[in-house]
Design a protein around this motif. Structure first.
Motif, mmCIF file in Angstrom:
data_model
loop_
_atom_site.group_PDB
_atom_site.id
_atom_site.type_symbol
_atom_site.label_atom_id
_atom_site.label_comp_id
_atom_site.label_asym_id
_atom_site.label_seq_id
_atom_site.Cartn_x
_atom_site.Cartn_y
_atom_site.Cartn_z
ATOM 1 N N TRP A 184 34.975 33.757 35.714
ATOM 2 C CA TRP A 184 35.582 32.958 36.793
ATOM 3 C C TRP A 184 36.944 32.516 36.283
ATOM 4 C CZ3 TRP A 184 35.486 32.065 41.694
ATOM 5 C CH2 TRP A 184 35.733 30.832 42.293
ATOM 6 N N SER A 185 37.994 33.231 36.709
ATOM 7 C CA SER A 185 39.333 32.978 36.178
ATOM 8 C C SER A 185 40.381 33.281 37.235
ATOM 9 C CB SER A 185 39.595 33.857 34.948
ATOM 10 O OG SER A 185 39.782 35.206 35.335
ATOM 11 N N LEU A 186 41.612 32.945 36.934
ATOM 12 C CA LEU A 186 42.725 33.225 37.848
ATOM 13 C C LEU A 186 43.025 34.719 37.959
ATOM 14 C CD1 LEU A 186 45.096 30.258 37.009
ATOM 15 C CD2 LEU A 186 44.229 30.857 39.273
ATOM 16 N N ARG A 187 42.498 35.515 37.063
ATOM 17 C CA ARG A 187 42.760 36.960 37.084
ATOM 18 C C ARG A 187 41.801 37.729 37.982
ATOM 19 N NH1 ARG A 187 42.270 36.628 31.234
ATOM 20 N NH2 ARG A 187 43.805 35.064 30.770
ATOM 21 N N GLY A 188 40.818 37.059 38.591
ATOM 22 C CA GLY A 188 39.790 37.751 39.362
ATOM 23 C C GLY A 188 40.214 38.089 40.783
ATOM 24 N N ASP A 189 39.629 39.131 41.313
ATOM 25 C CA ASP A 189 39.763 39.513 42.725
ATOM 26 C C ASP A 189 38.361 39.383 43.310
ATOM 27 O OD1 ASP A 189 40.002 40.662 45.210
ATOM 28 O OD2 ASP A 189 40.927 42.514 44.509
ATOM 29 N N TYR A 190 38.037 38.207 43.797
ATOM 30 C CA TYR A 190 36.665 37.891 44.164
ATOM 31 C C TYR A 190 36.226 38.506 45.485
ATOM 32 C CZ TYR A 190 37.324 35.163 40.097
ATOM 33 O OH TYR A 190 37.599 34.813 38.812
ATOM 34 N N ALA A 191 37.150 38.786 46.382
ATOM 35 C CA ALA A 191 36.786 39.492 47.612
ATOM 36 C C ALA A 191 36.333 40.915 47.271
ATOM 37 C CB ALA A 191 37.959 39.521 48.592
ATOM 38 N N THR A 192 37.058 41.564 46.368
ATOM 39 C CA THR A 192 36.676 42.906 45.932
ATOM 40 C C THR A 192 35.359 42.857 45.156
ATOM 41 O OG1 THR A 192 38.972 43.616 45.831
ATOM 42 C CG2 THR A 192 37.391 44.892 44.542
ATOM 43 N N TRP A 193 35.202 41.868 44.292
ATOM 44 C CA TRP A 193 33.983 41.747 43.499
ATOM 45 C C TRP A 193 32.757 41.595 44.405
ATOM 46 C CZ3 TRP A 193 30.317 37.903 43.258
ATOM 47 C CH2 TRP A 193 29.345 38.073 42.261
ATOM 48 N N ALA A 194 32.836 40.775 45.430
ATOM 49 C CA ALA A 194 31.683 40.499 46.299
ATOM 50 C C ALA A 194 31.400 41.627 47.283
ATOM 51 C CB ALA A 194 31.916 39.197 47.065
ATOM 52 N N SER A 195 32.407 42.422 47.578
ATOM 53 C CA SER A 195 32.264 43.482 48.576
ATOM 54 C C SER A 195 31.176 44.472 48.187
ATOM 55 C CB SER A 195 33.595 44.223 48.730
ATOM 56 O OG SER A 195 33.456 45.264 49.666
ATOM 57 N N GLY A 196 30.254 44.716 49.118
ATOM 58 C CA GLY A 196 29.202 45.695 48.900
ATOM 59 C C GLY A 196 27.986 45.158 48.173
ATOM 60 N N LYS A 197 28.045 43.939 47.680
ATOM 61 C CA LYS A 197 26.871 43.363 47.014
ATOM 62 C C LYS A 197 25.892 42.844 48.063
ATOM 63 C CE LYS A 197 28.842 42.228 42.539
ATOM 64 N NZ LYS A 197 29.954 43.135 42.618
ATOM 65 N N ASP A 198 24.623 42.921 47.749
ATOM 66 C CA ASP A 198 23.557 42.529 48.667
ATOM 67 C C ASP A 198 22.931 41.225 48.175
ATOM 68 O OD1 ASP A 198 21.707 42.712 50.748
ATOM 69 O OD2 ASP A 198 20.384 44.052 49.633
ATOM 70 N N PHE A 199 23.533 40.089 48.534
ATOM 71 C CA PHE A 199 23.051 38.782 48.111
ATOM 72 C C PHE A 199 21.861 38.377 48.977
ATOM 73 C CE2 PHE A 199 27.642 38.888 47.312
ATOM 74 C CZ PHE A 199 27.677 38.641 45.951
ATOM 75 N N LYS A 200 20.829 37.834 48.348
ATOM 76 C CA LYS A 200 19.614 37.407 49.048
ATOM 77 C C LYS A 200 19.238 35.990 48.625
ATOM 78 C CE LYS A 200 18.741 41.356 51.043
ATOM 79 N NZ LYS A 200 19.026 41.493 52.449
ATOM 80 N N VAL A 201 18.494 35.299 49.498
ATOM 81 C CA VAL A 201 17.943 34.000 49.138
ATOM 82 C C VAL A 201 17.093 34.196 47.889
ATOM 83 C CG1 VAL A 201 16.330 32.186 49.845
ATOM 84 C CG2 VAL A 201 17.978 33.104 51.498
ATOM 85 N N GLY A 202 17.257 33.325 46.920
ATOM 86 C CA GLY A 202 16.547 33.435 45.644
ATOM 87 C C GLY A 202 17.417 34.005 44.537
ATOM 88 N N ASP A 203 18.518 34.661 44.892
ATOM 89 C CA ASP A 203 19.444 35.177 43.891
ATOM 90 C C ASP A 203 20.231 34.023 43.278
ATOM 91 O OD1 ASP A 203 18.636 37.771 44.418
ATOM 92 O OD2 ASP A 203 20.410 38.299 45.574
ATOM 93 N N THR A 204 20.943 34.321 42.203
ATOM 94 C CA THR A 204 21.723 33.319 41.487
ATOM 95 C C THR A 204 23.124 33.863 41.241
ATOM 96 O OG1 THR A 204 19.726 32.559 40.363
ATOM 97 C CG2 THR A 204 21.815 31.949 39.367
ATOM 98 N N LEU A 205 24.120 32.979 41.369
ATOM 99 C CA LEU A 205 25.495 33.298 40.980
ATOM 100 C C LEU A 205 25.752 32.608 39.649
ATOM 101 C CD1 LEU A 205 27.397 32.647 44.345
ATOM 102 C CD2 LEU A 205 26.609 34.849 43.426
ATOM 103 N N LEU A 206 26.275 33.354 38.685
ATOM 104 C CA LEU A 206 26.622 32.798 37.384
ATOM 105 C C LEU A 206 28.142 32.839 37.245
ATOM 106 C CD1 LEU A 206 25.794 31.727 34.588
ATOM 107 C CD2 LEU A 206 25.707 34.115 33.827
ATOM 108 N N PHE A 207 28.766 31.655 37.181
ATOM 109 C CA PHE A 207 30.211 31.526 37.028
ATOM 110 C C PHE A 207 30.486 31.223 35.550
ATOM 111 C CE2 PHE A 207 29.380 30.480 41.419
ATOM 112 C CZ PHE A 207 30.480 30.900 42.136
ATOM 113 N N ASN A 208 31.072 32.177 34.840
ATOM 114 C CA ASN A 208 31.409 31.974 33.427
ATOM 115 C C ASN A 208 32.820 31.408 33.322
ATOM 116 O OD1 ASN A 208 29.126 32.815 31.941
ATOM 117 N ND2 ASN A 208 29.597 34.946 32.408
#
Length: 183
Positions: free
Chosen positions: A34-58
Motif C-alpha cells: 500500500w504505497s503511492l506507487r500503486g495502481d489500485y484500479a488495475t490491481w483490483a480489476s478482474g479480482k473476485d472479492f467475496k464476503v469472508g475474504d480479507t484485504l491485507l494492506f502492507n
C-alpha cells in the motif's frame, strides 16, 4: 447409533473446514504494498472479492493508513467521515458485507496521488461479481490479477488458493449440527 453419529460429526468437520478454506486473503497492491506507487484500479480489476475474504494492506505505521469511506468521500478524497480508520500497518480488513467498498490513505496528498482502492464484494455464493469500480480516468486492463495467501509483510507469493463455493454446504452442516444437538 453412536458410530453413525461419530461419522456424521466427522463429515461435518470436513465440510466446515472446506467452508473456512474458501476465503481468500488479497494482498493489496504489487510488491510495493500500500504505497503511492500503486495502481489500485488495475490491481483490483478482474479480482473476485467475496464476503469472508480479507484485504491485507502492507505499509509501515506512520507512513500510511487505511480509511474506509463512502463513495462520495472516495471520489473527493475526503477523510473527515471515515467509517473505519486503521493507523497501524500491516492492516487487515475483513470483507463482511456484499457491495461496493472504498478505501483511501488519509495522509495529506496520498489519496489525491492515487492511494485509493474501490472493490465490489460479491455475496460469496460462488457466482461472479460485477466488475470492480475503478478510479475516474483510469483505464481498465484486460488481464486479471491473482489473489494471494496471507503474508505478514513484504511481497506476496504468486500462488493463489482455489476458491470453493461452500456457502450451501455450510448451511446444511449447521442444520445437521443443530439436529444432533437436540438428541
Amino acid at each position: 447409533m453412536a458410530a453413525s453419529r461419530s461419522a456424521l460429526i466427522a463429515l461435518l468437520v470436513v465440510v466446515s473446514c472446506t467452508a473456512a478454506a474458501s476465503a481468500v486473503t488479497f494482498t493489496v497492491g504489487d510488491t510495493q504494498g500500500w504505497s503511492l506507487r500503486g495502481d489500485y484500479a488495475t490491481w483490483a480489476s478482474g479480482k473476485d472479492f467475496k464476503v469472508g475474504d480479507t484485504l491485507l494492506f502492507n505499509f509501515a505505521t506512520g507512513a500510511h493508513d487505511v480509511l474506509e469511506v463512502s463513495k462520495s468521500d472516495y471520489d473527493g478524497c475526503n477523510t473527515g467521515n471515515a467509517m473505519n480508520n486503521i493507523q497501524t500497518g500491516p492492516a487487515t480488513v475483513n470483507l463482511t458485507s456484499a457491495g461496493d467498498h472504498y478505501y483511501i490513505c488519509g495522509i495529506s496528498g496520498h489519496c489525491g496521488g492515487g492511494m485509493k482502492l474501490a472493490v465490489n464484494v460479491g455475496s460469496g455464493s460462488g457466482s461472479p461479481s460485477p466488475s470492480t469500480p475503478s478510479a475516474p480516468g483510469t483505464p481498465t486492463p484486460t488481464t486479471p490479477g491473482t489473489p494471494t495467501p496471507p503474508a505478514p509483510a513484504g511481497p506476496a507469493p504468486s500462488a493463489a488458493p482455489a476458491r470453493r463455493a461452500a456457502g450451501p454446504a455450510l448451511a446444511v452442516a449447521t442444520g445437521v449440527l443443530l439436529k444432533l444437538a437436540m438428541f
